[in-house]
Every structure is written in C-alpha cells, then in structure tokens.
Design an enzyme around this catalytic site. Structure first.
Site, short mmCIF file in Angstrom:
data_model
loop_
_atom_site.label_atom_id
_atom_site.label_comp_id
_atom_site.label_asym_id
_atom_site.label_seq_id
_atom_site.Cartn_x
_atom_site.Cartn_y
_atom_site.Cartn_z
N ASN A 68 -0.55 4.54 -0.80
CA ASN A 68 -1.11 5.81 -0.11
C ASN A 68 -1.62 5.70 0.95
OD1 ASN A 68 -3.44 4.35 -0.44
ND2 ASN A 68 -4.34 5.47 -1.99
N ASP A 114 -1.97 -1.38 -3.69
CA ASP A 114 -2.41 -0.44 -4.72
C ASP A 114 -1.19 -0.71 -6.02
OD1 ASP A 114 -0.44 0.98 -3.82
OD2 ASP A 114 -1.78 2.19 -2.60
N ASP A 125 -4.05 3.95 2.48
CA ASP A 125 -5.45 3.50 2.96
C ASP A 125 -5.57 2.04 3.30
OD1 ASP A 125 -5.16 2.03 0.31
OD2 ASP A 125 -6.90 3.06 -0.71
N ASP A 150 -10.32 -16.77 -15.39
CA ASP A 150 -11.04 -17.35 -14.23
C ASP A 150 -12.29 -18.36 -14.52
OD1 ASP A 150 -11.43 -16.62 -11.18
OD2 ASP A 150 -13.53 -15.99 -11.84
N GLU A 202 -7.98 -21.25 -15.86
CA GLU A 202 -8.29 -21.82 -14.44
C GLU A 202 -9.51 -22.79 -14.75
OE1 GLU A 202 -9.87 -21.05 -9.82
OE2 GLU A 202 -10.96 -20.24 -11.93
N ASP A 214 0.87 -1.20 -0.11
CA ASP A 214 0.09 0.02 -0.13
C ASP A 214 0.84 1.25 -0.08
OD1 ASP A 214 -1.82 2.04 0.59
OD2 ASP A 214 -1.91 1.64 2.78
C1 NOJ Z 1 -11.63 -18.46 -8.98
C2 NOJ Z 1 -10.96 -17.28 -8.21
O1 NOJ Z 1 -9.72 -17.84 -8.16
C3 NOJ Z 1 -11.59 -17.25 -6.88
O2 NOJ Z 1 -10.98 -16.35 -5.86
C4 NOJ Z 1 -13.03 -16.76 -7.21
O3 NOJ Z 1 -13.79 -16.42 -5.84
C5 NOJ Z 1 -14.05 -17.69 -8.21
N1 NOJ Z 1 -12.85 -17.95 -9.26
C6 NOJ Z 1 -14.97 -16.86 -8.60
O4 NOJ Z 1 -14.48 -15.66 -9.59
#
Ligand code: NOJ
Length: 590
Positions: A28, A34, A30, A207, A271, A26
């Site tokens: 800044n 970032d 907060d 994802d 993934e 971080d």
């Molecule tokens: C896989 C991601 O790695 C995880 O962190 C997330 O909760 C789920 N997909 C949903 O996007």
C-alpha cells in the site's frame, strides 16, 4: 530409519522461511511491509521451494520492540492489513502447498494491552495486577526497585507506576512480563491458539519459551539479585527464578491438549536459549514438539565449531521422543551470516564481541571480507540443508544479503539501540531487518543525508505511489545502494547467484532426501580433520541411493569420494578437487 512422513508430521523435515512482515513487501505504499505483500510474493516462495512460512509478529503493536510488544493477540495491525487480508494470505499459501506458522509472544504483553491497562487502573492488590508481576520497592518510600536486576535491553528490569508499585520486565519497559500463575493468562493464550488455528494457521513459534515460569517468591528478591541475573539464562540446577524452570513444562503440556484438538494437530517450535541438554524437554511431542537449535547461529566458521554444532543438534534430537533436529544460520535477532563469516574468526567466546563491535562502529573496526563471507555462506547452505531434520531460513538469507552496519543512529528502531541507557554500547538488530530489495532497476538516488543510502525509490519494496496517486513513503529503515546487486529479480536470472543456489539446494533436498521419509539417519564420512562429510539415505530416479555432503575447511583441495556430483558451492579445482571453504553434494557410487 524412521517411518515415512505422514500428513501429521510435515514439520519434521520442513524448510521454514521466516518473514519479518514489516520488511518483506509493502503493497500500500506506506513504507511498511504488509500481509498483502506476503500474498503477492507467494509465487516467489513457492519457486524458492519452501514448505512453510513463519511470520514474526504482525499484530497491533506500538513497535517498542519490532512488534514483539503485542497489544491484541487476535488481530492484524491495521498498518499491515485486515483479518480478510490474513485469510487471503493463508488461502494463497495453502494453494501453493505452503504451511503458515505465526509467532506467539506469551512471556510479556505490550503495556497497551487491555490486561495491563486494567492492571494500572485497578491498583495494588487487585486481581488485574495479579496478571503481571508487581512488587513493592525498597527504600524508605519504596523508591528503589525491588532489586538491581537489569533488563536484557539494558536499564533496570523494574519500572515504577504512578501509585508507587514496580512491575518486572525482562525486555523493554513497554513489555511487562505476565504472571503464568494466573489462570486468566492461561485462558488468553489458549483462546489465541484456537483463534489462529480456526483461521487455518498450521503452527506456532513460541517466543522466549524458556522464560514463562517465574518464581520470585521463594527467596527474597534482594537475595536473588546478584546470583541470578536476568542475563544468566543458563539453569543447570533448576534454581534460576525466571529461566528454564521445571514448571514451564506444565504450561506446554496444557497447550499440547489445545494443539491436539485440531486435525492435523497444530505444530509448535520453541525459542528456548537453554543448554543443549535441556532442549529435548521442550521438543517432546507431548509439549511443543520442536525447539530451535541455535548452535549454528552461535558458531564461527571453523571446522571444530561447526562439527560440534551438528553433533549437539543431532544429540539433542536423539534424546527426544519423535522430534527432529532444527538448523538455523540466521534470524531477525543476529547479524547476517554472510557478514559473520567475513569478519575475523576469533575464538567463539569472543565472537559476539567482534560482530557487536563492528556494528557499533558502523562497520568500521574490522574489515568485512564480503567475497569470503559469500563463499562461506554458499558452502554453509549445502552443509546445512543436507542434514536430517528441519531448516529455518531468514528472509534475505537466500539473496546472500549482508548486515547493514551504518544505518544512522537516529533512524534505528531497535530498543537495544535507541530506547535504553546503553545507547552507546549496542547498535541493535536493525541491520538485518532492512526492507528487502526485489527489483534492481527500481533504483533509488543517493540520499541527501548519506550518499550510501537510497531515497526516492525502494528496489521494488514499495510501489511508486499509493492508491491516491501520492508517492509512497520511504521504507521504514533505509536501504543501502549496494542492495541493487542483491535484488531478487537480478539474482533470479543469474545462474551464479545465491538465490539460484538456494533454489537448487531446496529442489535437490526435496527430491533426494525429504522424499525418503527418513528424518534422522546420518553417517559420518571420515575425510580428515579439516572436512565435515556425512552420508544419508536418498532416492534418485525412483531407486534407493546414498547421498553425501562434503565441506572442506582446510587450505588444500581434497579429492571427493567416487560418485556423481550434483551440486557444488564453488568451482572445483582442475583436477576435480574440492577447494577450501566449499561444499559438494554427491550421490555415491555403490
Ligand atoms: C525474541 C525475539 O526473537 C526478539 O526479537 C524479541 O526482542 C524478544 N524475544 C522479546 O520478545
């Protein structure tokens, strides 16, 4: 033996460092990491020796799921910075020879995304609703959800909107699943890939890559209810209505055209929690190009599980056309590996229950043997980093951090724990997402609310004060006081630390192994049932040589093959034997 690496296939043997931006650094004050924090730490990453960084989502988000609920795919969350900060970060990374990979979340948007807001306003039957998965409910007045599916974060997988329709969500209700049969969705993501590619991004992490294609229409949803749950991600026969469906590959073939508009072509890693026999489909070079192999992350510390993980990883890569294996010990979704290896090593099918149980009870059910966990994590990194292919490190893994199991429940952020009706059965993933310790002497005081945690300083995660001189906010997740022993500056000066080991491993890997351009050869070395040993072609001082990695899981020390010992994860026995839970790297005598 594979051809030399070219500019285009930098990713085939890359060491990729995963950054969870809100917990990295971080600048800044907060209390949230970032983008400028990543720029500030670029030298640290360069010294560590990584080839690429992957940033978990940093986009505008209401943080219903740690940023995986994206409001705008083509912007930076103002709390994390600006597009200028992003461009500066990419320039700093490239200046240090580090590639940049960003996380794309195409299975669902945030419920605050403009598409979903339009869908709510436009009403049933509209074009805007067709971008998501809306259905009528059951019951006299549609008051029951379309079926009884439960979401992965617990609670129903359907949420009702004001006009009575229901929408589908695999994850939290703030993450409505999009409809990939709708052309607007295709355009939105193609535009997103081009946007980030034009900003210099080298690749994408996709994802939930196995979840995009859905077929909820061929059979009635009610009939699908019991047999094909959201939880059952295995799809051997292609019949799951949402997981690993064959037509998901059409989407990736379309994306590949976009990735190939760039020179070098943009890289992608999926993934996809699919059966190992299906991984290669996603990793095909006319689709994503690479896919995570999670077999290490799922394995216990025992010789059979680990050997199986390696064999399956190599097999999966061998089935692809030009992709490589990937190796993952930890990420932001699973308890840290140093902790996993220090918990009781029960049979694999019970393992998740042990870690989950241990977390659920604030780390009190089972004894976490930290010395053993560290010893095994050290042995593991040598075993892993000598393998052919590409390796993913999760931030803090290089410091040997343990999971933080005792974060008070009222401070948790993960929807697994705090936002669902399962609140009492799952503590979630925050224990591996605590802001990193950078400076040991920036030591907090024991917190008034729990003396095991810190308050008033943040081990260098945040500065002492903000630009206006007021003190910085507390880190968004509390740091335990024991983080002091793992601060990066302390470990950097300690020849016995995990950080020093990671740095040496990465340096040796780059010089001896990556430099050969060979990303797939491996020969097993038979040293008995309790040992995982393999050899690979290497270059040493300009000449061809043979590298060996040896890991001993057995109680008795073993004699190492004849050669020059380069690195060990633990001290060798007096007679030079490799003790239990230790690894060695060698160059074999010819
Ligand atoms: C896989 C991601 O790695 C995880 O962190 C997330 O909760 C789920 N997909 C949903 O996007």
């Amino acid at each position: 033996m594979t051809a030399n690496n070219t500019h285009d296939d930098w990713w085939k043997q890359a060491v990729v460092y995963q950054i969870y931006p809100r917990s990295f650094k971080d600048v800044n004050g907060d209390g949230l990491g970032d983008i400028a924090g990543i720029t500030e730490k670029m030298n640290y990453l360069k010294t560590l020796g990584v080839d690429a960084i992957w940033l978990s989502p940093f986009y505008p988000s209401e943080l219903a799921d740690g940023g995986y609920d994206v409001i705008d795919y083509r912007n930076v969350d103002p709390r994390l910075g600006t597009m200028n900060d992003f461009d500066a970060m990419v320039a700093a990374a490239h200046g240090s020879g580090i590639k940049v990979i960003v996380d794309i979340v195409p299975n669902h948007t945030s419920d605050k995304h403009r598409f979903f807001q339009e869908a709510l306003k436009a009403g049933r039957g509209s074009a805007a609703r067709d971008r998501y998965i809306f259905r009528e409910g059951r019951g006299k007045n549609g008051e029951l959800p379309p079926n009884d599916w439960q979401s992965l974060f617990g609670g129903p997988a359907w949420e009702r909107v004001d006009d009575g329709q229901w929408y589908f969500h695999i994850f939290a209700k703030e993450q409505p699943d999009v409809n990939w049969k709708n052309p607007d969705i295709h355009e939105e993501f193609k535009e997103t890939f081009r946007f980030w590619s034009d900003h210099g991004v080298d690749g994408f992490r996709i994802d939930v890559a196995h979840g995009l294609a859905k077929d909820f229409d061929s059979e009635s949803l009610e009939q699908l209810g019991a047999e094909f749950s959201v939880q059952n991600q295995e799809n051997r026969d292609g019949r799951s209505p949402m997981w690993d469906r064959p037509e998901v590959h059409d989407i990736y073939k379309e994306w590949r055209q976009v990735f190939n508009e760039y020179n070098p072509p943009r890289f992608a890693v999926g993934e996809a929690w699919v059966i190992p026999e299906h991984q290669y489909l996603y990793a095909s070079t006319d689709e994503l190009g690479q896919v995570f192999n999670f077999e290490f992350a799922k394995s216990n510390w025992n010789v059979d599980d680990m050997r199986k993980a390696i064999v399956e990883g190599l097999d999966a890569a061998a089935r692809t056309n030009g992709s490589t294996s990937t190796w993952v010990m930890s990420n932001h979704d699973i308890p840290r590996n140093a902790t996993r290896y220090g918990l009781p090593q029960v049979p694999s099918h019970e393992k998740h229950q042990v870690a989950k149980d241990w977390l659920l009870r604030d780390g009190k059910t089972y004894f976490e043997d930290r010395k053993l966990g560290t010893r095994r994590a050290r042995a593991a990194v040598l075993m892993e980093m000598g393998l052919p292919g590409s390796v993913y490190i999760y931030q803090g893994e290089e410091l040997g951090l343990f999971e933080v199991p005792d974060i008070p429940w009222n401070r948790l952020e993960d929807p697994n724990a705090s936002r669902t009706k399962q609140a009492a059965s799952d503590k979630g993933r925050d224990g591996c997402r605590v802001p990193l310790p950078w400076v040991a002497d920036d030591e907090p005081k024991p917190a008034s609310w729990d003396k095991n945690f810190g308050e008033g300083a943040s081990f260098g995660f945040s500065p002492a004060s903000k630009a206006d001189g007021t003190p910085s906010e507390a880190p968004h997740l509390p740091q335990p006081l024991w983080f002091k022993d793992f601060a990066a500056d302390k470990e950097a000066d300690d020849p016995t630390s995990m950080l020093t080991l990671y740095r040496s491993v990465l340096k040796n890997r780059a010089e001896l192994l990556t430099a050969t351009g060979d990303y797939d050869s491996l020969d097993w070395l038979d040293m008995g049932d309790d040992v995982i040993a393999y050899t690979r072609p290497a270059i040493y001082q300009g000449s061809a040589s043979t590298f060996a990695s040896v890991t001993n899981f057995g109680a008795a020390p073993i004699a190492l093959p004849k050669g020059r010992v380069l690195l060990t994860s633990a001290e060798l026995a007096e007679d030079g034997g490799l003790p239990q839970d230790a690894s060695a790297w060698l160059l074999l005598d010819e």
